[in-house]
Design a protein around this motif. Structure first.
Motif, short mmCIF file in Angstrom:
data_model
loop_
_atom_site.label_atom_id
_atom_site.label_comp_id
_atom_site.label_asym_id
_atom_site.label_seq_id
_atom_site.Cartn_x
_atom_site.Cartn_y
_atom_site.Cartn_z
N PHE A 1 46.73 32.09 91.72
CA PHE A 1 44.82 32.20 91.95
C PHE A 1 44.20 31.13 92.19
CE2 PHE A 1 43.31 31.65 86.90
CZ PHE A 1 43.78 31.86 86.65
N ILE A 2 43.33 30.87 92.27
CA ILE A 2 42.27 29.77 92.53
C ILE A 2 41.00 30.16 91.68
CG2 ILE A 2 41.38 27.90 93.36
CD1 ILE A 2 43.76 28.63 95.18
N ALA A 3 39.45 30.52 91.46
CA ALA A 3 38.70 30.14 91.00
C ALA A 3 37.67 29.16 90.88
CB ALA A 3 38.81 31.10 89.63
N GLU A 4 36.92 28.72 92.34
CA GLU A 4 35.62 28.46 92.57
C GLU A 4 34.46 28.67 91.96
OE1 GLU A 4 37.57 25.72 95.93
OE2 GLU A 4 35.71 26.98 96.35
N GLY A 5 33.93 27.83 91.65
CA GLY A 5 32.43 27.80 90.37
C GLY A 5 31.65 27.87 89.59
N VAL A 6 32.71 27.62 88.72
CA VAL A 6 33.37 28.03 87.54
C VAL A 6 32.80 27.37 86.85
CG1 VAL A 6 34.79 29.42 84.76
CG2 VAL A 6 35.53 29.58 87.31
N PRO A 7 30.95 27.26 86.02
CA PRO A 7 30.71 26.50 85.38
C PRO A 7 31.92 25.55 84.07
CG PRO A 7 29.94 28.68 84.51
CD PRO A 7 30.90 28.75 85.57
N VAL A 8 31.23 24.27 83.64
CA VAL A 8 31.14 24.03 82.59
C VAL A 8 31.81 24.81 81.19
CG1 VAL A 8 31.90 21.67 81.06
CG2 VAL A 8 30.34 21.92 83.84
N GLY A 9 32.45 25.19 80.67
CA GLY A 9 31.50 25.33 79.60
C GLY A 9 32.20 27.36 78.70
N LEU A 10 32.70 26.91 79.57
CA LEU A 10 34.13 28.87 79.24
C LEU A 10 34.99 28.82 78.31
CD1 LEU A 10 33.47 30.88 82.81
CD2 LEU A 10 31.33 30.07 81.33
N GLY A 11 34.83 29.74 77.47
CA GLY A 11 36.41 30.35 76.74
C GLY A 11 35.75 29.66 75.36
N ASP A 12 36.01 30.71 74.34
CA ASP A 12 36.16 30.27 72.67
C ASP A 12 36.80 29.73 71.95
OD1 ASP A 12 33.15 30.98 72.44
OD2 ASP A 12 32.87 31.13 74.04
N PRO A 13 36.81 28.44 71.80
CA PRO A 13 38.22 27.68 71.08
C PRO A 13 38.40 29.25 69.55
CG PRO A 13 36.96 26.30 72.09
CD PRO A 13 36.26 27.30 72.66
N ASP B 1 33.78 38.08 81.01
CA ASP B 1 34.30 38.54 79.53
C ASP B 1 32.94 36.51 79.40
OD1 ASP B 1 33.82 40.07 77.59
OD2 ASP B 1 35.84 39.27 76.86
N CYS B 2 34.48 35.53 79.88
CA CYS B 2 33.26 34.62 79.10
C CYS B 2 32.37 33.90 79.58
CB CYS B 2 34.52 33.46 79.96
SG CYS B 2 36.76 33.14 79.40
N LEU B 3 32.19 34.59 80.43
CA LEU B 3 30.75 34.32 81.43
C LEU B 3 29.93 34.83 80.50
CD1 LEU B 3 29.66 32.34 83.32
CD2 LEU B 3 29.08 34.74 84.61
N LEU B 4 29.70 35.91 79.65
CA LEU B 4 29.00 36.91 79.65
C LEU B 4 28.64 36.46 77.06
CD1 LEU B 4 29.01 40.19 81.06
CD2 LEU B 4 27.36 38.81 80.56
N LEU B 5 30.06 36.32 77.36
CA LEU B 5 29.95 35.27 76.13
C LEU B 5 29.33 33.97 76.26
CD1 LEU B 5 34.26 35.67 74.48
CD2 LEU B 5 31.71 36.41 73.46
N LYS B 6 29.44 33.03 77.24
CA LYS B 6 29.25 31.42 76.62
C LYS B 6 27.32 31.39 76.84
CE LYS B 6 28.32 27.50 79.47
NZ LYS B 6 27.03 27.44 79.89
N ARG B 7 26.85 32.91 77.10
CA ARG B 7 25.10 32.72 76.86
C ARG B 7 25.66 33.43 75.13
NH1 ARG B 7 23.76 36.95 81.81
NH2 ARG B 7 24.56 35.64 83.38
N SER B 8 25.87 32.90 74.26
CA SER B 8 25.96 32.97 73.30
C SER B 8 26.64 31.94 72.39
CB SER B 8 26.57 34.18 71.84
OG SER B 8 27.22 33.86 72.47
N GLY C 1 40.82 21.74 76.55
CA GLY C 1 40.58 22.55 75.31
C GLY C 1 40.34 23.33 75.39
N GLY C 2 40.65 24.32 76.11
CA GLY C 2 40.59 26.44 75.75
C GLY C 2 39.23 26.70 76.85
N ILE C 3 38.41 25.70 77.64
CA ILE C 3 37.67 25.46 77.99
C ILE C 3 37.03 24.80 79.57
CG2 ILE C 3 34.73 24.29 77.55
CD1 ILE C 3 35.23 24.13 74.53
N SER C 4 36.37 25.99 80.14
CA SER C 4 36.44 25.63 81.98
C SER C 4 35.40 23.67 81.77
CB SER C 4 35.79 26.31 82.45
OG SER C 4 34.45 26.71 82.21
N SER C 5 36.39 22.98 82.71
CA SER C 5 36.14 21.78 82.97
C SER C 5 34.63 22.18 84.41
CB SER C 5 36.80 20.74 83.33
OG SER C 5 37.82 20.90 84.11
N GLY C 6 34.31 22.88 84.91
CA GLY C 6 33.63 22.36 85.98
C GLY C 6 34.07 22.47 87.34
#
Ligand SMILES: Cc1cc2nc3c(=O)[nH]c(=O)nc-3n(C[C@H](O)[C@H](O)[C@H](O)COP(=O)(O)O)c2cc1C
Length: 363
Positions: free
Chosen positions: A214-226, A353-360, A287-292
């Motif tokens: 799978f390939i996901a494009e358009g994912v912003p930097v910063g998704l994922g919570d260590p 879920d990651c996208l919604l979590l990032k908002r906090s 580091g478990g966080i999206s790089s863009g």
């Protein structure tokens, strides 16, 4: 069985069994205002359904999803979204004769040991029929992601030793070519080779394994919570929850054992004033966080356990028996084919879920 929910904010709870009355999902936490229709869910379900081609199970699943709650005048309201799909084409009688046999590669032995009861009709809760709920919820997650300019495509990368080697074109072309193929393989030559392999394995009354990418494009930097909500950790958990999945890789995955740091490191560059990397061995996660960068991963599926070939086994009374599947049994010669829309849906659920979590995460 107290573990049928997944996600933190975009949270799903799936329910139902293979030969029960219906199967479904409740989605909690989907933001209000998203346009979604039964048809959009049904389109994705039609891709998952068996009987789409002669390379999948001949079982007919004319799944029709109905949204029961959480949507008003075509838009989500913020309330729980409940989706139901009635089970139609099931014939439980076929399983009567083999209900006491431990089926190699199946879950009936472990379910029996753990719960003391096993719904042998089509595999009950262990059946891949339960991925209907995943794909239905995935359709909503995909719509939410598309609204945020994130798009995901999965395709069949490998069956046995036939591998798609060409560089992936743009995501839109990849999606169109994947859907054109009866086996969800975007490369014509590999597609034909895979179909020939499937025909041959059916003749041999056996089954084959495969890999879905799978390939996901358009994912912003910063998704994922260590630490424990790292994006690849959640992807791994989601993918390894799909029946018959046996391994998950992010980016170059296990292949990085063959490289050196100087080859594996993705070098940072600036393009149009934006920070990027000039390669993507990491698969879009650091580091478990999206790089863009695009998030890429692969899931390997084992060969289908149900095979027409006779197999030695034992029954629940510990007697030696020979297992022959009843005449007219219907199963997939290679589950990886039908796993393609399921992997796409799982990736969508994790990213939503990651996208919604990032908002906090910061002011
Ligand atoms: C899309 C899909 C279709 C499947 N179809 C079948 C099938 O027709 N027959 C079968 O024996 N297993 C099938 N499986 C796999 C079993 O559900 C799975 O191997 C079994 O429950 C044991 O679980 P495990 O392999 O994860 O250990 C399918 C899996 C997927 C993802």
């Amino acid at each position: 069985m107290s573990s049928n929910s997944f996600g933190n904010i975009f949270k799903i709870t799936t329910w139902g069994e293979s030969h029960g009355k219906a199967i479904g999902v409740v989605i909690d936490g989907c933001p209000a205002g998203l346009n979604i229709t039964d048809e959009e869910i049904n389109y994705l379900l039609s891709l998952r359904a068996p009987g789409r081609s002669s390379y999948t199970s001949p079982r007919k699943e004319t799944d029709r999803a109905q949204i029961l709650s959480g949507v008003f005048r075509g838009k989500t309201t913020g309330a729980p979204i409940s989706i139901i799909v009635y089970n139609e084409d099931h014939d439980s009688s076929k399983y009567e004769g083999i209900k006491n046999i431990l089926r190699p590669g199946h879950a009936n032995y472990t379910y029996l040991e753990k719960y003391g009861i096993f719904d042998y009709r089509g595999g009950g809760r262990s059946s891949a029929r339960n991925t209907v709920s995943i794909v239905a919820a995935g359709a909503v997650a995909k719509k939410f992601l598309a609204h945020n300019n994130i798009n995901i495509v999965a395709y069949l990368k490998q069956v046995n030793d036939v591998i798609v080697k060409n560089k992936i074109k743009d995501l839109k072309t990849l999606s169109e070519e994947t859907k054109k193929s009866a086996v969800f393989c975007p490369e014509e030559k590999s597609s034909l080779e895979i179909m020939a392999l499937i025909e041959a394995i059916k003749e041999e009354k056996d089954s084959l394994g495969g890999i879905v990418e799978f390939i996901a494009e358009g994912v912003p930097v910063g998704l994922g919570d260590p630490f424990f909500e790292k994006i690849e950790a959640n992807l791994a958990k989601a993918m390894l929850s799909i029946p018959a999945s046996k391994g998950f890789e992010i980016g170059d995955g296990f292949d990085c054992v063959h490289t050196r740091g100087s080859e594996n490191n993705d070098i940072f560059v600036v393009e149009n004033d934006k920070i990027k990397t000039n390669t993507n061995h990491a698969g879009g996660v650091l580091g478990g966080i999206s790089s863009g960068m695009p998030i890429t991963g692969r899931v390997v599926f084992k060969p289908t356990p149900s095979i027409e070939k006779k197999q030695k086994s034992i029954d629940t009374e510990k007697n030696n028996v020979e297992l022959s599947l009843p005449k007219g049994s219907r199963h997939d010669p290679c589950v990886a084919i039908r796993a393609v829309p399921i992997v796409e849906s799982m990736a969508a659920l994790v990213l939503a879920d990651c996208l919604l979590l990032k908002r906090s995460s910061k002011l």
